[in-house]
Design a protein around this motif. Structure first.
Motif, PDB file in Angstrom:
ATOM      1  N   ILE A  67       0.991  -1.158  -0.106  1.00 14.63           N
ATOM      2  CA  ILE A  67       0.054  -0.054   0.329  1.00 14.63           C
ATOM      3  C   ILE A  67       0.711   1.102  -0.039  1.00 14.63           C
ATOM      4  CG2 ILE A  67      -1.656   1.124   1.103  1.00 14.63           C
ATOM      5  CD1 ILE A  67      -2.864  -1.538   0.718  1.00 14.63           C
ATOM      6  N   PRO A  68       0.769   2.138  -1.018  1.00 14.71           N
ATOM      7  CA  PRO A  68       1.547   3.397  -0.926  1.00 14.71           C
ATOM      8  C   PRO A  68       1.503   4.149   0.367  1.00 14.71           C
ATOM      9  CG  PRO A  68       0.280   3.246  -2.991  1.00 14.71           C
ATOM     10  CD  PRO A  68      -0.335   2.236  -2.073  1.00 14.71           C
ATOM     11  N   ARG A  69       2.761   4.704   0.671  1.00 21.01           N
ATOM     12  CA  ARG A  69       2.652   5.420   2.142  1.00 21.01           C
ATOM     13  C   ARG A  69       1.565   6.707   2.217  1.00 21.01           C
ATOM     14  NH1 ARG A  69       9.221   5.580   2.671  1.00 21.01           N
ATOM     15  NH2 ARG A  69       8.581   4.947   0.758  1.00 21.01           N
ATOM     16  N   ARG A  70       1.729   7.222   0.893  1.00 22.89           N
ATOM     17  CA  ARG A  70       1.014   8.564   0.872  1.00 22.89           C
ATOM     18  C   ARG A  70      -0.784   8.562   1.430  1.00 22.89           C
ATOM     19  NH1 ARG A  70       0.713   8.762  -5.714  1.00 22.89           N
ATOM     20  NH2 ARG A  70       2.681   7.866  -5.352  1.00 22.89           N
ATOM     21  N   MET A  71      -1.169   7.053   1.417  1.00 27.54           N
ATOM     22  CA  MET A  71      -2.503   6.969   1.942  1.00 27.54           C
ATOM     23  C   MET A  71      -2.634   7.583   3.429  1.00 27.54           C
ATOM     24  SD  MET A  71      -4.307   3.296   2.747  1.00 27.54           S
ATOM     25  CE  MET A  71      -5.846   3.096   1.502  1.00 27.54           C
ATOM     26  N   VAL A  72      -1.485   7.495   3.998  1.00 27.47           N
ATOM     27  CA  VAL A  72      -1.491   7.945   5.283  1.00 27.47           C
ATOM     28  C   VAL A  72      -1.735   9.352   5.544  1.00 27.47           C
ATOM     29  CG1 VAL A  72      -0.334   8.055   7.837  1.00 27.47           C
ATOM     30  CG2 VAL A  72      -0.179   5.967   6.229  1.00 27.47           C
ATOM     31  N   PRO A  73      -1.157  10.259   4.976  1.00 30.48           N
ATOM     32  CA  PRO A  73      -1.294  11.701   4.966  1.00 30.48           C
ATOM     33  C   PRO A  73      -2.610  12.163   4.327  1.00 30.48           C
ATOM     34  CG  PRO A  73       0.502  11.172   3.597  1.00 30.48           C
ATOM     35  CD  PRO A  73       0.390  10.062   4.268  1.00 30.48           C
ATOM     36  N   LEU A  74      -2.888  11.375   3.194  1.00 28.55           N
ATOM     37  CA  LEU A  74      -4.154  11.811   2.409  1.00 28.55           C
ATOM     38  C   LEU A  74      -5.271  11.546   3.320  1.00 28.55           C
ATOM     39  CD1 LEU A  74      -3.086  10.683  -1.227  1.00 28.55           C
ATOM     40  CD2 LEU A  74      -4.021  12.929  -0.459  1.00 28.55           C
ATOM     41  N   VAL A  75      -5.521  10.554   3.711  1.00 20.10           N
ATOM     42  CA  VAL A  75      -6.767  10.204   4.488  1.00 20.10           C
ATOM     43  C   VAL A  75      -6.667  10.899   5.810  1.00 20.10           C
ATOM     44  CG1 VAL A  75      -6.095   7.901   5.590  1.00 20.10           C
ATOM     45  CG2 VAL A  75      -8.452   8.245   4.958  1.00 20.10           C
ATOM     46  N   PHE A  76      -5.511  11.092   6.450  1.00 20.69           N
ATOM     47  CA  PHE A  76      -5.639  11.738   7.610  1.00 20.69           C
ATOM     48  C   PHE A  76      -5.886  13.222   7.301  1.00 20.69           C
ATOM     49  CE2 PHE A  76      -3.854  14.532  10.908  1.00 20.69           C
ATOM     50  CZ  PHE A  76      -3.548  13.594  12.035  1.00 20.69           C
ATOM     51  N   ILE A  77      -5.293  13.954   6.549  1.00 18.02           N
ATOM     52  CA  ILE A  77      -5.688  15.459   6.316  1.00 18.02           C
ATOM     53  C   ILE A  77      -7.142  15.598   5.861  1.00 18.02           C
ATOM     54  CG2 ILE A  77      -5.222  17.376   4.778  1.00 18.02           C
ATOM     55  CD1 ILE A  77      -2.284  16.586   5.125  1.00 18.02           C
ATOM     56  N   GLY A  78      -7.444  14.587   4.883  1.00 19.25           N
ATOM     57  CA  GLY A  78      -8.766  14.465   4.289  1.00 19.25           C
ATOM     58  C   GLY A  78      -9.894  14.266   5.255  1.00 19.25           C
ATOM     59  N   THR A  79      -9.625  13.614   6.414  1.00 21.19           N
ATOM     60  CA  THR A  79     -10.662  13.461   7.354  1.00 21.19           C
ATOM     61  C   THR A  79     -10.920  14.621   8.142  1.00 21.19           C
ATOM     62  OG1 THR A  79     -10.390  11.126   7.237  1.00 21.19           O
ATOM     63  CG2 THR A  79     -11.610  11.720   9.039  1.00 21.19           C
TER      64      THR A  79
END
Lengths: 406, 406
Positions: free
Chosen positions: A94-106
């Motif tokens: 799973i690409p690491r970018r999932m973490v900041p994207l979903v964190f900031i998005g939420t």
């Protein structure tokens, strides 16, 4: 033969030692991520509540998040479904970018007033972070499956403060009607460690109080089965409605970042016109109130509509806390009709709508025990299983496979 | 499509209505049988304790029960394994005679001082009685499987006063490493109803008190994993030893009714010579004491030896209460070595040795919560899962299949 037997125990010991280390490492990452996420949500909620005009920026926030996902987030857009798919059919980390994207998005969703949850975010961060250990420990395909389940369990356990429900969630969510024990030890360790790590960061979870539970009698068992049907039906409708609205939005609006602009505008205008602030954000105060005194009987429907609008138009965040809200307020509304105590039926709705919508009856039964105490156990089992049965084979996670028909 | 969906819910409703009736009927039968059985055991234990000389009749009692099984009990001699086999591969309805044979056989064991349990008896009576509904409700093969699982769940739930652990036991015991949800609703209903029915007959279950549980820390989690290894190892050795002694007795003594005569004589002489009365019968007072103060560190080994001698030579009764005894006393002995509180480790041993020996980690975790309260939940999960993992693929029920390797 004796030699073989000794070997088996040595192998099991090595397996457990290995997973104690990997699960704990994953749980430290996932538990810490959940802790920071919960702190950020608290800040976002307090900020929005202090400045109600911020909801007018919801369409803009939606555009920014939509644009970010459209530009760099396409590989991780499927969210929870991507993780479930990877567990069933491992392809690549799973690409690491999932973490900041979903964190900031939420956090953006909550800061500007969409109606979304948090478990999706915690689970995605947990699994994506855990999956980064694939390289560190040089894990093979079979082990990667387990590390992803570990990350889901850890994220779920930490964000709700329910270690065993988290462990079971990671095992149970993959398939309807079947649980395999291949990740049992790793997921139990992950749930317990992640919960402690999150608490060690200073996080306090909301207390929901069910002060007393009625006796288990013929009448109360039958009544709770009927309540379970209602919870399951609402869970099923929620899953269908979210998918349907999401599908319609995709058909009508081809440029993805515009979808939350439309959804956000509808939400902002209607909140301002109708004063329905209590249906946006996490809605924890209303959930707590649902355990204390009768609320408006349409509260569950209001939350339902705002959440379907938010998630269907592409805002980020989970489904579960809104489902807790819908369930607790629906239970609150049903209590007088079914002659059961308000706090008890609020607690049953809290777990059972989610049990039906996500097809996780055992995780939810254990969650009820962890949150409300053991007296509710038999009723929680009945409500969650009845809801699970009655909700049929659709669910909020379409990547979930059918292990055994209901 | 809308029509189809409605149909699915109608079908699910019909399924649940049907099983609500069948499960409740089976649970009334199984719960009542367990209640009478528990009352009979109380009488048998009190009678034996008042007249210690009765143990000299143990060989005679063994012969009578052995002769009865040899004459009319051959079709039901396999006990729990017969039921598990029938669930995997349904052939014909369990003969009604299983009920009186195992009931009287077990009461004889306890009246004259063999070291056996009660869950085997409750489960066999429950399943055999439930299976009699096959004719009444004209059940097909697939439904017969479920009704047998329902009977097992009901018997287990009623005899220990643990409704959810009973429900999960019926689902979990069939295969190692996998749980299917096809009987989830029927087994939950059966566990809850059977427990209430048994209590309605005036039965009181023993209270085991774990007054406090340590905090979940790095040290306590690691220590409980180590304890889990010990529990699993003893569970594994128990399963191996019972099978081995049973096999040897069969090879050495071809006429079956003579086997308990030999076993009973050894037990009677050794009890009289060594004053080891506390290792015969159910041993509830010693189990209760194991939660209260330090006991002799060899108590678990003593109970182990007497139970293997009793079950291996053909006395009737279950394995589980002796495993509770072995686990609680082993936990009691380990507590000072591991610097953990005696009641907490006694409680963990109580459930975890059985979890390992029977490969039912989730049922045992839930049992710990039902018996000792929710504070023990994370530790119970760790101890039961570690014991389950470490006990390998052998178990006390050889009809159990391998669903997924550990």
């Amino acid at each position: 033969m004796r030699r073989l037997r000794t070997l088996e125990q040595t192998e099991l010991l090595a397996y457990m030692g290995k997973w104690l280390v990997i699960s704990s490492a994953a749980a430290v990452l996932a538990g810490s991520a959940s802790a920071f996420f919960l702190a950020a949500l608290e800040w976002a909620t307090a900020t929005r509540e202090a400045q109600p005009w911020m909801i007018w920026l919801l369409p803009v926030a939606g555009f920014v998040v939509g644009w970010a996902y459209d530009s760099v987030g396409k590989p991780v857009e499927a969210g929870n479904n991507l993780i479930i798919d990877e567990i069933h059919d491992p392809k690549k980390v799973i690409p690491r970018r999932m973490v900041p994207l979903v964190f900031i998005g939420t956090v953006m969703s909550h800061l500007f007033g969409a109606s979304v949850g948090r478990e999706g975010t915690a689970v995605q961060m947990g699994a994506a972070l855990a999956d980064q250990l694939t390289g560190v420990f040089r894990l093979k395909h079979a082990d990667r499956r387990i590390v992803l389940m570990v990350g889901m369990s850890a994220g779920f356990a930490a964000v709700f403060g329910t270690p065993l429900a988290g462990a079971l969630f990671g095992l149970e969510v993959l398939a309807i009607g079947r649980m395999r024990y291949d990740a049992l030890f790793p997921c139990v360790i992950a749930g317990i460690v992640a919960d402690r790590v999150c608490i060690a960061w200073g996080i306090h979870h909301t207390l929901y109080v069910v002060p007393f539970v009625t006796a288990v009698t013929f009448r109360t068992v039958l009544t709770v089965i009927v309540a379970g049907f209602a919870f399951g039906l609402v869970g099923l409708l929620f899953a269908k409605a979210t998918h349907a609205v999401g599908g319609l939005m995709k058909r009508w609006i081809t440029y993805a970042p515009l979808r939350p602009v439309v959804g956000g505008s509808v939400i902002a205008v209607s909140v301002m016109l109708l004063s329905t602030e209590r249906y946006i954000g996490l809605g924890i105060p209303t959930i707590v109130a649902a355990f204390q005194h009768p609320l408006a009987p349409w509260d569950f429907a209001g939350k339902f509509a705002y959440t379907v609008a938010s998630l269907g138009s592409g805002f980020k965040g989970g489904e579960v806390t809104p489902l807790f809200f819908i369930g607790a307020t629906l239970g609150n509304a049903l209590a007088p009709l079914l002659s059961l105590p308000v706090p008890m039926l609020a607690g049953l709705g809290f777990v059972a709508v989610f049990a039906g919508a996500a097809n996780v009856p055992l995780a939810c039964t254990v969650m009820a025990i962890e949150l409300f105490g053991p007296a509710i156990a038999p009723f929680a089992a009945i409500a969650c299983v009845a809801s699970y049965m009655f909700s049929g084979h659709a669910g909020i996670y379409h990547a979930q496979r059918l292990g055994h028909a209901k």
